[in-house]
Scaffold this active site. Structure first.
Site, short mmCIF file in Angstrom:
data_model
loop_
_atom_site.label_atom_id
_atom_site.label_comp_id
_atom_site.label_asym_id
_atom_site.label_seq_id
_atom_site.Cartn_x
_atom_site.Cartn_y
_atom_site.Cartn_z
N LYS A 1 11.40 -3.37 -1.65
CA LYS A 1 11.86 -4.31 -2.68
C LYS A 1 10.68 -4.96 -3.38
CE LYS A 1 15.58 -6.13 0.08
NZ LYS A 1 14.80 -6.58 1.22
N LYS B 1 1.90 -7.62 5.03
CA LYS B 1 2.33 -8.68 4.11
C LYS B 1 1.33 -9.83 4.05
CE LYS B 1 7.19 -7.67 3.90
NZ LYS B 1 8.57 -8.08 4.03
N LYS C 1 6.39 3.26 1.86
CA LYS C 1 7.86 3.27 1.88
C LYS C 1 8.41 2.61 0.61
CE LYS C 1 9.38 -1.02 3.91
NZ LYS C 1 10.60 -1.61 4.33
#
Ligand code: AQP
Length: 330
Positions: free
Chosen positions: A197, A112, A194
């Site tokens: 969201k 991230k 994966k």
């Protein structure tokens, strides 16, 4: 003694099928045998910039999704993390015994922070410490997680042991509850990633609120592997195995049964069956989701009750922690 279960989901946007199969579906089953706390972790959500109005909406949306998925507020407490300030207080204390090197090793931070470049904040770095606080605050011994959260849970165990050694036995050491199939649902557009969201590719994820037509389109357009045949082999056939995982969960059939059912079939027929099964699985939940969204008074009552119950338990633990650490006055 029965394990106390804690888990949570970030209200960063609408939830997707990975959140449902990797977390919610498991929670619904667990709550029949264990006391459970299911949190909407909004403090975690703000480690990545959020629009304040959207965040508030998403908090209620996630609460409605928990209930629609089958979390029973008579059995389990559902509450919003920021409404129980003891989470943040314990996170600060645990942060003082967490090593920088431990946090630097976290893959989620690396992933991230890479996307955020220079804007990366301290909150994203210390995210796993807050997660450790969430779990340890209630003496939770079992934490249902997807594969992506295993590293954070391992760190929570390290922090708990370190605190206990330094200040005396205080925290239970939590265990991960991880299901065999479905702990890592992959993107429909890239089976190496994966389902997430924050993935900007709409076709990569199936949202729990997607209508039947959208679900069908996304599944029919999902990437497949080279070669033919429907067989479960996540290494060699990651895309097909991912679709099989969705079908397994939606139909209740084993991988062997699925392979037999589609022996000799093409990808098109298989995808049609996957789409039908997923639409069938999500339909009733979507109806309940709308009903809860239309009843804000009921949602408020449930979240207020959850907050009060969680606060009582959390404050009990914090009184012990403050005394052990020597904070404040007698
Ligand atoms: N793809 C997945 N497969 C299985 N389980 C998954 N979970 C998330 N993605 C998958 C599980 O859902 C729970 C809640 O996750 P979260 O919202 O707290 O954070 P996350 O893991 O970072 O989820 P996302 O969807 O990838 O969100 P963003 O993009 O906002 O970071 C956890 O139990 C997680 O394991």
């Amino acid at each position: 003694m029965k394990d106390l279960v804690f888990s949570g989901i970030q209200p960063t946007s609408d939830l997707h099928l990975g959140n449902y199969l990797g977390a919610l579906k498991q929670w619904v089953a667990i709550q029949h045998d264990h006391p459970c706390l299911f949190c909407i972790v909004d403090l975690h959500a703000i480690t990545v910039a959020q629009d304040p109005k959207m965040l508030r909406q998403n908090i209620l949306g996630v609460a409605a999704t928990y209930l629609a998925a089958g979390i029973d507020p008579k059995r389990s407490h559902i509450y919003v993390q920021s409404e129980v300030p003891q989470h943040a207080e314990l996170a600060w204390i645990l942060g003082t015994i967490t090593k920088l090197g431990e946090l630097e090793r976290m893959t989620q931070f690396k992933d991230k922070s890479g996307k955020q470049g220079e804007r990366v904040g301290l909150g994203l770095f210390s995210y796993p410490v807050l997660m450790a606080a969430d779990i340890l605050l209630y003496g939770s011994t079992a934490v249902p997680v997807g594969q992506d959260q295993m590293q954070h849970l391992e760190l929570a165990r390290v922090i708990a042991r370190r605190f206990n050694e330094r200040f005396g036995d205080t925290f239970a050491i939590p265990q991960a509850l991880i299901q065999k199939i479905g702990n890592r649902i992959m993107s429909l557009q890239d089976p190496a990633k994966k389902m997430s969201k924050s993935d900007p590719m709409e076709g990569a994820k199936i949202l729990l609120r997607d209508d039947a037509e959208t679900i069908r389109k996304k599944i029919m357009r999902a990437v497949t592997d080279s070669g033919k045949g429907i067989s479960y082999d996540p290494e060699k056939k990651p895309a097909v195995s991912n679709l099989m995982t969705l079908y397994h969960h939606a139909s209740g059939k084993t991988m062997k049964e699925i392979e037999k059912e589609f022996a000799g079939a093409g990808y098109g027929d298989f995808k049609k069956a996957v789409a039908d099964a997923v639409i069938g699985m999500l339909g009733p939940m979507q109806k309940r989701m709308l009903e809860f969204r239309k009843n804000p008074a009921e949602l408020k009552r449930i979240l207020d009750a959850g907050r009060d119950a969680a606060t009582e338990q959390a404050e009990k633990m914090m009184r012990t922690v403050r005394t052990r650490v020597g904070l404040g006055r007698e």
